[in-house]
Scaffold this active site. Sequence first.
Site, PDB file in Angstrom:
ATOM      1  N   ASP A   1     -64.320 -24.365 -15.000  1.00  0.00           N
ATOM      2  CA  ASP A   1     -63.953 -25.579 -15.736  1.00  0.00           C
ATOM      3  C   ASP A   1     -62.454 -25.829 -15.658  1.00  0.00           C
ATOM      4  O   ASP A   1     -62.013 -26.973 -15.488  1.00  0.00           O
ATOM      5  CB  ASP A   1     -64.380 -25.473 -17.210  1.00  0.00           C
ATOM      6  CG  ASP A   1     -65.879 -25.674 -17.389  1.00  0.00           C
ATOM      7  OD1 ASP A   1     -66.535 -26.151 -16.430  1.00  0.00           O
ATOM      8  OD2 ASP A   1     -66.390 -25.357 -18.481  1.00  0.00           O
TER       9      ASP A   1
ATOM     10  N   ASP B   1     -63.051 -20.556 -19.229  1.00  0.00           N
ATOM     11  CA  ASP B   1     -64.005 -20.735 -18.128  1.00  0.00           C
ATOM     12  C   ASP B   1     -63.218 -21.113 -16.864  1.00  0.00           C
ATOM     13  O   ASP B   1     -62.642 -22.201 -16.778  1.00  0.00           O
ATOM     14  CB  ASP B   1     -65.002 -21.833 -18.497  1.00  0.00           C
ATOM     15  CG  ASP B   1     -66.121 -21.936 -17.476  1.00  0.00           C
ATOM     16  OD1 ASP B   1     -67.286 -21.827 -17.857  1.00  0.00           O
ATOM     17  OD2 ASP B   1     -65.814 -22.123 -16.266  1.00  0.00           O
TER      18      ASP B   1
ATOM     19  N   ARG C   1     -74.169 -18.812 -14.157  1.00  0.00           N
ATOM     20  CA  ARG C   1     -74.597 -17.890 -15.194  1.00  0.00           C
ATOM     21  C   ARG C   1     -75.355 -18.673 -16.256  1.00  0.00           C
ATOM     22  O   ARG C   1     -74.797 -19.612 -16.836  1.00  0.00           O
ATOM     23  CB  ARG C   1     -73.322 -17.277 -15.791  1.00  0.00           C
ATOM     24  CG  ARG C   1     -73.494 -15.964 -16.430  1.00  0.00           C
ATOM     25  CD  ARG C   1     -72.145 -15.370 -16.760  1.00  0.00           C
ATOM     26  NE  ARG C   1     -71.426 -16.059 -17.816  1.00  0.00           N
ATOM     27  CZ  ARG C   1     -70.673 -15.446 -18.716  1.00  0.00           C
ATOM     28  NH1 ARG C   1     -70.542 -14.136 -18.683  1.00  0.00           N
ATOM     29  NH2 ARG C   1     -70.033 -16.114 -19.626  1.00  0.00           N
TER      30      ARG C   1
ATOM     31  N   THR D   1     -79.007 -16.390 -21.360  1.00  0.00           N
ATOM     32  CA  THR D   1     -79.366 -15.018 -20.964  1.00  0.00           C
ATOM     33  C   THR D   1     -78.211 -14.276 -20.292  1.00  0.00           C
ATOM     34  O   THR D   1     -78.265 -13.052 -20.154  1.00  0.00           O
ATOM     35  CB  THR D   1     -80.533 -15.038 -19.960  1.00  0.00           C
ATOM     36  OG1 THR D   1     -80.063 -15.714 -18.768  1.00  0.00           O
ATOM     37  CG2 THR D   1     -81.736 -15.792 -20.493  1.00  0.00           C
TER      38      THR D   1
HETATM   39  O1  PRP Z   1     -69.724 -11.408 -14.685  1.00  0.00           O
HETATM   40  P1  PRP Z   1     -70.568 -12.529 -15.179  1.00  0.00           P
HETATM   41  O2  PRP Z   1     -70.949 -12.368 -16.639  1.00  0.00           O
HETATM   42  O3  PRP Z   1     -71.742 -12.811 -14.320  1.00  0.00           O
HETATM   43  O4  PRP Z   1     -69.646 -13.831 -15.209  1.00  0.00           O
HETATM   44  C1  PRP Z   1     -68.809 -14.188 -14.184  1.00  0.00           C
HETATM   45  C2  PRP Z   1     -69.260 -15.466 -13.547  1.00  0.00           C
HETATM   46  O5  PRP Z   1     -69.074 -16.565 -14.440  1.00  0.00           O
HETATM   47  C3  PRP Z   1     -68.314 -17.575 -13.799  1.00  0.00           C
HETATM   48  O6  PRP Z   1     -69.093 -18.454 -13.081  1.00  0.00           O
HETATM   49  P2  PRP Z   1     -70.040 -19.536 -13.777  1.00  0.00           P
HETATM   50  O7  PRP Z   1     -71.399 -18.983 -13.964  1.00  0.00           O
HETATM   51  O8  PRP Z   1     -69.363 -20.079 -15.003  1.00  0.00           O
HETATM   52  O9  PRP Z   1     -70.180 -20.630 -12.660  1.00  0.00           O
HETATM   53  P3  PRP Z   1     -69.079 -21.586 -11.994  1.00  0.00           P
HETATM   54  O10 PRP Z   1     -68.220 -20.736 -11.101  1.00  0.00           O
HETATM   55  O11 PRP Z   1     -69.925 -22.542 -11.237  1.00  0.00           O
HETATM   56  O12 PRP Z   1     -68.279 -22.248 -13.090  1.00  0.00           O
HETATM   57  C4  PRP Z   1     -67.430 -16.778 -12.866  1.00  0.00           C
HETATM   58  O13 PRP Z   1     -66.839 -17.565 -11.869  1.00  0.00           O
HETATM   59  C5  PRP Z   1     -68.371 -15.734 -12.346  1.00  0.00           C
HETATM   60  O14 PRP Z   1     -69.140 -16.151 -11.244  1.00  0.00           O
HETATM   61  O1  URA Z   2     -64.484 -15.390 -19.511  1.00  0.00           O
HETATM   62  C1  URA Z   2     -65.248 -15.800 -18.609  1.00  0.00           C
HETATM   63  C2  URA Z   2     -66.489 -15.173 -18.349  1.00  0.00           C
HETATM   64  C3  URA Z   2     -67.266 -15.666 -17.342  1.00  0.00           C
HETATM   65  N1  URA Z   2     -66.851 -16.745 -16.639  1.00  0.00           N
HETATM   66  C4  URA Z   2     -65.667 -17.348 -16.885  1.00  0.00           C
HETATM   67  O2  URA Z   2     -65.316 -18.333 -16.217  1.00  0.00           O
HETATM   68  N2  URA Z   2     -64.905 -16.859 -17.878  1.00  0.00           N
END
Ligand code: PRP
Ligand code: URA
Length: 211
Positions: A205, A202, A106, A110
């Site tokens: 993380d 997160d 994400r 944006t």
């Molecule tokens: O509904 P949204 O607003 O799209 O957010 C959700 C997304 O955010 C997080 O991933 P992230 O982009 O942090 O990537 P990661 O899994 O690599 O940490 C989560 O695991 C989802 O994929």
């Molecule tokens: O709260 C949130 C939103 C998006 N992605 C995450 O990992 N946590």
Amino acid sequence: MNKQHLTIINHPLVQHKLTIMRKKDVSTAGFRRLLREISLLLAYEVTRELELTTTTIETPICEMQAPTLEGKKLALISILRAGNGLLDGILELIPGARVGFVGLYRDPETLQPVEYYCKVPNALDARMTIVVDPMLATGNSSVAAIDKLKEHGAKNLRFLCLLAAPEGVERMRQAHPDVPVFTAALDERLDDHGYIVPGLGDAGDRMFGTK
Ligand SMILES: O=P(O)(O)OC[C@H]1O[C@H](OP(=O)(O)OP(=O)(O)O)[C@H](O)[C@@H]1O
Ligand SMILES: O=c1cc[nH]c(=O)[nH]1
């Protein structure tokens, strides 16, 4: 559409484990262990509608017609990277499942998903396809992943997460009304950075110990 669009899996063990995961001082190892445990319980619920047929087997006593899963093996699709935390647990329960990955992150400014990888099993049109990602926040990532899977032919889809925000559920309902959403909790809202409140931070993380 007849199917219920949102199912909250409120089993007491799920709720108890989720509460521990939300705590900010849980270690990376503890978070990962709880996610694996909770994913087994979530998988039980999301696969409730798998179709059964019967097969003839012999028990030590006699022959019988016994239930067995029908059709092609189901497909589990992990939205990288946090989806892998749910995937690992579910695979313990359904080791024969076919597995695919949609790599998305994400953009922090944006909040739009950026795709970097896609590899999915064949014949998605003939499989129940369960998309897994712990977090449904804006819904942008899950909607994009499901768009992609539909391009690959997936028809019988479910989306499984741990936490959902009302904004994400609504976005999924608008974009993919045919895809039921399963979650352990529906939280209050998103904050200004698109994080779920109260949430758990997160997920990626916390799972991988990055920041
Ligand atoms: O509904 P949204 O607003 O799209 O957010 C959700 C997304 O955010 C997080 O991933 P992230 O982009 O942090 O990537 P990661 O899994 O690599 O940490 C989560 O695991 C989802 O994929
Ligand atoms: O709260 C949130 C939103 C998006 N992605 C995450 O990992 N946590």
